[in-house]
Design an enzyme around this catalytic site. Structure first.
Site, PDB file in Angstrom:
ATOM      1  N   ASP A 102       1.034  -1.405  -0.134  1.00 21.36           N
ATOM      2  CA  ASP A 102       0.106  -0.011  -0.142  1.00 21.36           C
ATOM      3  C   ASP A 102       1.148   1.338  -0.145  1.00 21.36           C
ATOM      4  O   ASP A 102       1.941   1.175   0.509  1.00 21.36           O
ATOM      5  CB  ASP A 102      -0.652   0.007   1.355  1.00 21.36           C
ATOM      6  CG  ASP A 102      -2.015   0.997   1.205  1.00 21.36           C
ATOM      7  OD1 ASP A 102      -2.037   1.544   0.765  1.00 21.36           O
ATOM      8  OD2 ASP A 102      -2.801   1.092   2.126  1.00 21.36           O
TER       9      ASP A 102
ATOM     10  N   ASP B 202     -10.502   3.662  -1.397  1.00 25.17           N
ATOM     11  CA  ASP B 202     -11.035   2.611  -0.556  1.00 25.17           C
ATOM     12  C   ASP B 202     -12.493   2.573  -0.783  1.00 25.17           C
ATOM     13  O   ASP B 202     -13.136   4.050  -1.288  1.00 25.17           O
ATOM     14  CB  ASP B 202     -10.815   2.679   0.897  1.00 25.17           C
ATOM     15  CG  ASP B 202      -9.702   3.243   0.980  1.00 25.17           C
ATOM     16  OD1 ASP B 202      -8.416   2.959  -0.058  1.00 25.17           O
ATOM     17  OD2 ASP B 202      -8.717   2.993   2.314  1.00 25.17           O
TER      18      ASP B 202
HETATM   19  C1  GLA Z   1      -5.692   2.122   3.173  1.00 26.63           C
HETATM   20  C2  GLA Z   1      -5.920   1.462   1.788  1.00 26.63           C
HETATM   21  C3  GLA Z   1      -7.032   0.232   2.675  1.00 26.63           C
HETATM   22  C4  GLA Z   1      -6.622  -0.051   4.058  1.00 26.63           C
HETATM   23  C5  GLA Z   1      -5.512   0.882   5.168  1.00 26.63           C
HETATM   24  C6  GLA Z   1      -5.042   0.462   6.359  1.00 26.63           C
HETATM   25  O1  GLA Z   1      -6.810   3.010   3.179  1.00 26.63           O
HETATM   26  O2  GLA Z   1      -6.687   1.378   0.565  1.00 26.63           O
HETATM   27  O3  GLA Z   1      -7.702  -0.571   2.025  1.00 26.63           O
HETATM   28  O4  GLA Z   1      -5.555  -1.024   3.540  1.00 26.63           O
HETATM   29  O5  GLA Z   1      -5.116   1.255   3.613  1.00 26.63           O
HETATM   30  O6  GLA Z   1      -4.233   1.452   6.683  1.00 26.63           O
END
Ligand code: GLA
Length: 419
Positions: free
Chosen positions: A165, A236
């Site tokens: 990520d 997200d």
């Molecule tokens: C980001 C990702 C999410 C999750 C969070 C965890 O927002 O897009 O899917 O993994 O981080 O902190």
């Protein structure tokens, strides 16, 4: 139309060849009894990965017991038998690095190797999460400067899947090393993913590599060349219809980038979460299947209601998602508040999803189905995948759907237009 059909079948044949050769490659490397390091990256995800991820339900509160419970529940509920194999720990497992730079899990996860062994003992696989930056999105330790060490650690612990990520890499590296130079920032980002790809390969364990950088710089164009099995296409997901519908709409045009071994990822499932109605849960799940999306449930497994389990384990819908041709569906037309999507399946079958995307004030307004626009000629016989009944679709037939509900039909032998 003739030309269109011809190129569709040529394309289909090419794709079938591509998936066959990847499959053959995978079988050869396995049959050779060779070490794990010879399994090509794409072979670990010939169909979209399925499993469960901790983030959507637990966010930062996940611990070792929750992961063990999730593994137990996948088995007990029949989800494992339906194809849900990965149990993925998302952010907030990370602790501190020691004097040698080796990362340790935090107190919520006392023994990662034992946890991986437990999950494997259930016939499941296990996933982990990190960032190319110094910090994850939750502010925990990332992999910056420790990529090889971390990849080796995941392999030694026995992990099978990594979600990587972007998070603080933006501030740590992109903004610092290339201020105000977006093309250079994008190159740095791609290099960071390529670096972890090399590290995972060197670690010698087959690991599904999941890119999470929210679709930046059209990741679908370059992701597979630096090892991506899947890549997030958007920001997200949240458990509400507007967000889910926005994400579905944002997949339009990306269908040509998906295929066996490399998938567009519209984010994890919210089925059973928030205030989603059962219609919305069904449509969410149907559309992820139409999109050949990874199916990573994110609900509270020990307290799953029977109707949610019925959605998540609908074998017919899962079969659409997991179709071996690996061809992502596309929106063919929309008529006001109704959209019609199709997905071409192995053996010439076709899935059709009709979705009522409008709000409830106009619920159940009639709509007529235009089979011609779908390339279909006259009456079609199929299966309604949510009722299990045989249905006949006819040209211009009236349909009425409740707001945010879906009609999902699989036509085994479609009669297509020939000119
Ligand atoms: C980001 C990702 C999410 C999750 C969070 C965890 O927002 O897009 O899917 O993994 O981080 O902190």
């Amino acid at each position: 139309m003739e030309f269109l059909l011809k190129s569709f079948y040529e394309d289909l044949t090419m794709r079938a060849f591509a998936s066959l050769s990847i499959a053959a490659l995978a079988i050869c490397s396995l049959a050779a009894g060779a070490q794990q390091r010879s399994v090509p990256r794409q072979a670990v995800a010939l169909t979209p990965p399925m499993g469960w991820n901790s983030w959507n339900h637990f966010a930062g509160n996940v611990n070792d017991k929750d992961i063990r419970d999730a593994a137990d529940q996948l088995v007990a509920t029949g989800m494992k038998d339906a194809g849900y194999i990965y149990v993925n720990i998302d952010d907030t497992w990370e602790g501190e690095r020691d004097a040698n730079g080796e990362l340790h899990a935090n107190a919520k996860f006392p023994d990662m190797k034992a946890l991986a062994e437990y999950v494997h003992s259930k016939g499941l696989k296990i996933g982990i999460y990190s960032s190319p930056g110094s910090k994850t999105c939750g502010g925990y330790e990332g992999s910056l400067g420790h990529e090889q060490q971390d990849a080796q650690l995941y392999a030694d612990w026995g992990f099978d899947y990594l979600k990587y990520d972007l998070c603080s890499f933006r501030g740590d590296v992109m903004d610092k090393q290339a201020p105000n130079d977006k093309p250079a920032q994008m190159r740095l980002m791609i290099a960071a993913y390529a670096k972890m790809d090399r590290a995972l390969k060197a670690a010698g364990r087959p690991i599904v590599f999941s890119f999470c950088q929210y679709g930046w710089d059209a990741v679908w164009e370059w992701g597979p060349s630096v090892g991506a099995n899947l890549w997030r296409t958007t920001g997200d997901v949240t458990p509400d219809w507007d967000r889910i519908y926005a994400i579905v709409s944002q997949q339009e045009g990306l269908e040509k980038y998906a295929g066996p071994g490399h998938w567009n990822d519209p984010d994890m499932l919210e089925v059973g979460n928030g205030k989603l109605t059962l219609e919305e849960d069904r449509t969410h799940f149907s559309m992820w299947a139409m999109l050949a999306a990874p199916l990573l449930a994110g609900n509270d497994l020990p307290n799953m209601k029977p109707e949610i389990k019925a959605i998540l384990t609908n074998r017919d819908v899962i079969a659409i998602d997991q179709d071996r041709l690996g061809r992502q569906g596309a929106r063919i037309y929309s008529d006001g508040e109704v959209e019609v999507w199709t997905r071409h399946l192995a053996g010439g079958a076709l899935a059709i999803a009709v979705v009522a995307v409008g709000d409830s004030r106009y619920s159940t307004h009639p709509f007529h189905l235009n089979l011609h626009k779908l390339g279909l000629a006259g009456r079609q016989t199929g299966k309604d995948l949510w009722t299990g009944r045989t249905v006949e679709l006819t040209e211009n037939m009236p349909l009425e759907l409740t707001s945010h509900d879906v009609l999902l039909v699989r036509i085994g032998a479609p009669k297509v237009l020939v000119q």
